[in-house]
Design an enzyme around this catalytic site. Structure first.
Site, short mmCIF file in Angstrom:
data_model
loop_
_atom_site.label_atom_id
_atom_site.label_comp_id
_atom_site.label_asym_id
_atom_site.label_seq_id
_atom_site.Cartn_x
_atom_site.Cartn_y
_atom_site.Cartn_z
N GLU A 150 0.87 -1.28 0.00
CA GLU A 150 0.05 0.06 0.08
C GLU A 150 0.82 1.40 -0.19
O GLU A 150 0.75 2.13 0.93
CB GLU A 150 -1.18 -0.05 1.32
CG GLU A 150 -2.04 -1.04 1.02
CD GLU A 150 -2.78 -1.28 2.27
OE1 GLU A 150 -2.52 -0.59 3.49
OE2 GLU A 150 -4.10 -1.87 2.15
N GLU A 194 -6.47 -7.71 -1.22
CA GLU A 194 -7.18 -7.55 0.53
C GLU A 194 -8.51 -7.32 0.32
O GLU A 194 -9.06 -6.32 -0.21
CB GLU A 194 -6.54 -6.49 1.16
CG GLU A 194 -4.94 -6.83 1.43
CD GLU A 194 -4.35 -5.98 2.42
OE1 GLU A 194 -5.13 -4.99 3.11
OE2 GLU A 194 -3.22 -5.79 2.33
#
Ligand code: ZN
Length: 678
Positions: free
Chosen positions: A157, A313
């Site tokens: 991320e 995710e």
């Protein structure tokens, strides 16, 4: 899986990835065997390992311990579970920031962050870059040839928590970037309009990152800092990619995106990936969550149209990082997983495998809950794993969109600038305004950069393309000229790449497309609702904004609707015009739902779907089609907690139910059907 472009032995065709982040360093050794046994029971075939393991892989500077991770990979490999091996560079260990304190980033006020969380690093810091490169090299050298390896996963991320650092390393790197971009300080002054407020620079050395200022900073400087930041992170990613690919060029590489993350220009990033992956956490408490999640997936599918994409995710139930975190309803995890698959995903994974006992995310749901297999989540996890065990005939079928939303990060950065007349104009609101009515019509949309080839689409939606370059505008004009249809909203074509206003009536290089001259641009008062009257006398309404348009002249457009209340009564608000072989609809205000539908009804590619199978949907049911040469697969997903019925005009075969489907297709709460046609 179709990873032939990189020669990957990832998965046989038709199989889907299923699994999640696996963090065995949080657990004693004896738990690992149970983990692997339960993974097999759940149908897990890919786990992401090592993502926050830097402190365990390099406990002190230069002392490496890879034995434990090799043992984990051995266990997984023996069980036939693939590994998505991550680099741990998103969370430097405490020894690193203690020994090299200026690795810690600095905020715009000059305050330095501390360690104790994650993402506490400055991407421009030479010590961080050198130590990050070394740990990536060690990961590649120690485990790159392991037989369980299926995919490389760089970092985690990027730019999630601390996108902008304002330290001295950043100042130096920003100045170098500006010198490369502009060549001379005179060109920089011209680009930034530095004559305003006496900001004229005499040397690049005087330029600062946009640290705290008494009032609004220079908007062109802010825009360039956003460009520079996206590229600075990308530079570090490319360094990791080079190391990983040198070690194992034959497996695909990804990094996990975050959907509409403002800080990074994902169109530029996605060009560097073999697999685009994303993290998606729709809020179960938000009634629009399924629609916004669909928009997220349509963006991700569109970022690089030549490679597969996966959900890296999502959560099985609740997260812990919102103010108030409600769980998913029973069946909602499965329904949202199928939403991703319906929109083209080649797999769904979760954060994380086993719920943590400690740490900041211990109440974030996982595949294995604190309550273990007794948790209702486990039943859903194993059911979905069985369903996706494959091969799935639809897994190689493609999503095809006839229309696209034109979107660019540079525009997003600029349109939310502090110099805007409406600081509450948010790009995601503009996207949702144009996208959600079409989601409800089952019209599948791609996203498209204004710079990419647009000819594949029959129609384009152009929500507030405030910043548009001459080249991008020429691309859109050429698309329309050759027969395309564009629906362009207010506040488009206002500034160039440097955030300088195009003079003349507003619209800049998009002016030839707009059916009238826009003489002024302004928000309406927050409570204002203006009346909009259409040619046939029908009345709708509009809010938020109103372009002040002159009456079309000569060959300009035809007025379809006018504002008929308030101080601007009589102003054209919707026009239709021809340009070359194509058509343009211009919308000068935020039309209400009915008004927007009237415009969409004029565009064949935006008319209520489905036009091909004639299925009639009820509220809260989503429909998307994946197409293969032999069959079309119609996914219908009930996003409500009530039973629904879908009327199928064209009979098909219910793939999940393994029975013919004709007439009425019942869908229980959060139910899913995949209907094969042809
Ligand atoms: Zn910095």
């Amino acid at each position: 899986m179709q990873f032939s472009a990189v020669g990957a032995p990832a998965m046989p065709a038709g199989h889907l990835f299923y699994g999640g982040d696996y963090n065995p360093e949080q657990w004693p050794r004896e738990v690992w065997d149970e983990d692997v046994r339960l993974m097999r029971e759940a149908g897990v075939n890919l786990v992401t390992v090592g993502i926050f393991a830097w402190a365990h892989l390099e406990p002190t500077e230069g002392r490496f311990e890879f034995g434990w991770l090799r043992e984990v990979l051995d266990l997984l490999g023996e069980a036939g579970i693939g590994v998505d091996l991550a680099t741990p560079t998103a969370a430097p260990p405490p020894w690193l920031t203690t020994r090299y304190p200026d690795v810690l980033p600095v905020d715009e006020r000059g305050s330095r962050y501390s360690h104790g969380s994650r993402q506490h690093f400055c991407i421009c810091n030479p010590a961080y870059r050198s130590l990050a490169r070394r740990i990536v090299e060690r990961v590649a050298a120690e485990l790159g040839s392991h037989q369980a390896l299926r995919m490389w996963h760089a970092h985690n991320e990027y730019a999630c928590h601390v996108p902008y650092c304002y330290c001295d390393h950043h100042a130096r790197a920003f100045r170098s970037w500006l010198e490369r971009r502009y060549g001379s300080v005179q060109a920089l002054n011209d680009a930034w309009g530095s004559a305003f407020w006496s900001q004229r620079y005499s040397d690049f050395a005087e330029v600062m990152p946009p640290r705290m200022t008494p009032t609004f900073a220079n908007p062109s400087q802010l825009l360039d800092y956003k460009r520079f930041t996206s590229e600075a992170f990308l530079e570090e990613f490319l360094e990791e990619k080079q190391v990983l690919k040198a070690a194992r060029p034959d497996i695909p590489l990804t990094t996990n995106f975050m959907g509409f993350l403002k800080a990074l220009d994902y169109f530029a990033w996605a060009r560097e990936l073999d697999v685009v992956s994303t993290d998606n956490y729709p809020d179960p408490a938000d009634p629009r969550s399924a629609a916004l999640s669909a928009m997220h997936y349509d963006l991700i599918r569109s970022l690089n149209k030549n490679v597969p994409w996966i959900v890296m995710e999502q959560t099985t139930s609740r997260v812990n990082w919102r103010e108030h975190n409600v769980p998913k309803s029973p069946g909602q995890m499965r329904a949202l997983s199928y939403q991703a698959l319906a929109r083209g995903a080649s797999g769904v994974l979760f954060f994380q495998w086993r719920a943590s006992r400690s740490g900041a995310e211990k109440f974030h749901s996982a595949l294995v809950s604190h309550s273990g297999q007794a948790s209702p989540v486990w039943a859903e996890v194993t059911q979905l794993g069985r369903e996706l065990a494959g091969p799935e005939p639809w897994a190689t079928a493609k999503v095809r969109a006839d229309a696209a939303v034109v979107f660019s990060w540079a525009n997003w950065w600029a349109v939310e600038s502090s110099s805007s007349p409406a600081h509450d104009l948010k790009m995601q609101d503009q996207l949702a305004w144009m996208y959600l009515p079409l989601y409800r019509r089952s019209v599948t949309l791609d996203f498209a950069s204004p710079a990419e080839p647009l000819q594949p689409y029959q129609a384009l939606l152009v929500p507030s393309l405030y910043l548009v370059t001459e080249d991008e505008a020429a691309n859109i004009r050429s698309y329309v000229e050759q027969g395309g249809t564009a629906v362009i909203s207010f506040w488009s074509g206002i500034v160039d790449s440097r955030d300088r206003v195009y003079l003349g009536p507003y619209g800049g290089p998009l002016r030839p497309l707009i059916g009238c001259d826009i003489l002024d641009v302004a928000p309406l008062a927050p409570a204002d609702v203006v009346e909009v009257e259409w040619e046939d006398g029908t009345k709708t309404s509009a809010t938020f904004w109103l372009d002040i348009a002159a009456e079309p002249q000569g060959q300009q457009g035809k007025v379809l609707a006018r504002v008929t209340s308030g101080p601007w009564a009589g102003t054209p608000v919707v026009t239709a015009s021809q340009y070359g072989k194509g058509s343009v609809y211009y919308i000068g205000s935020r039309l209400d739902h009915d008004g927007l539908q009237r415009v969409y009804d004029l565009v064949p590619a935006l008319r209520p779907g489905p036009t091909d199978f004639g299925s009639r949907l009820t509220d809260g049911v989503e429909r998307v089609v994946r197409r293969s040469p032999d069959h079309d697969y119609e996914f219908v997903i009930n996003h409500t907690d009530n039973d629904r019925k879908v009327l199928l005009a064209t009979p098909g075969y219910d793939v999940l139910g393994e029975r013919p489907a004709d007439g009425t297709l019942p869908l229980g709460r959060r139910g899913v059907a995949v209907v094969r046609h042809g």
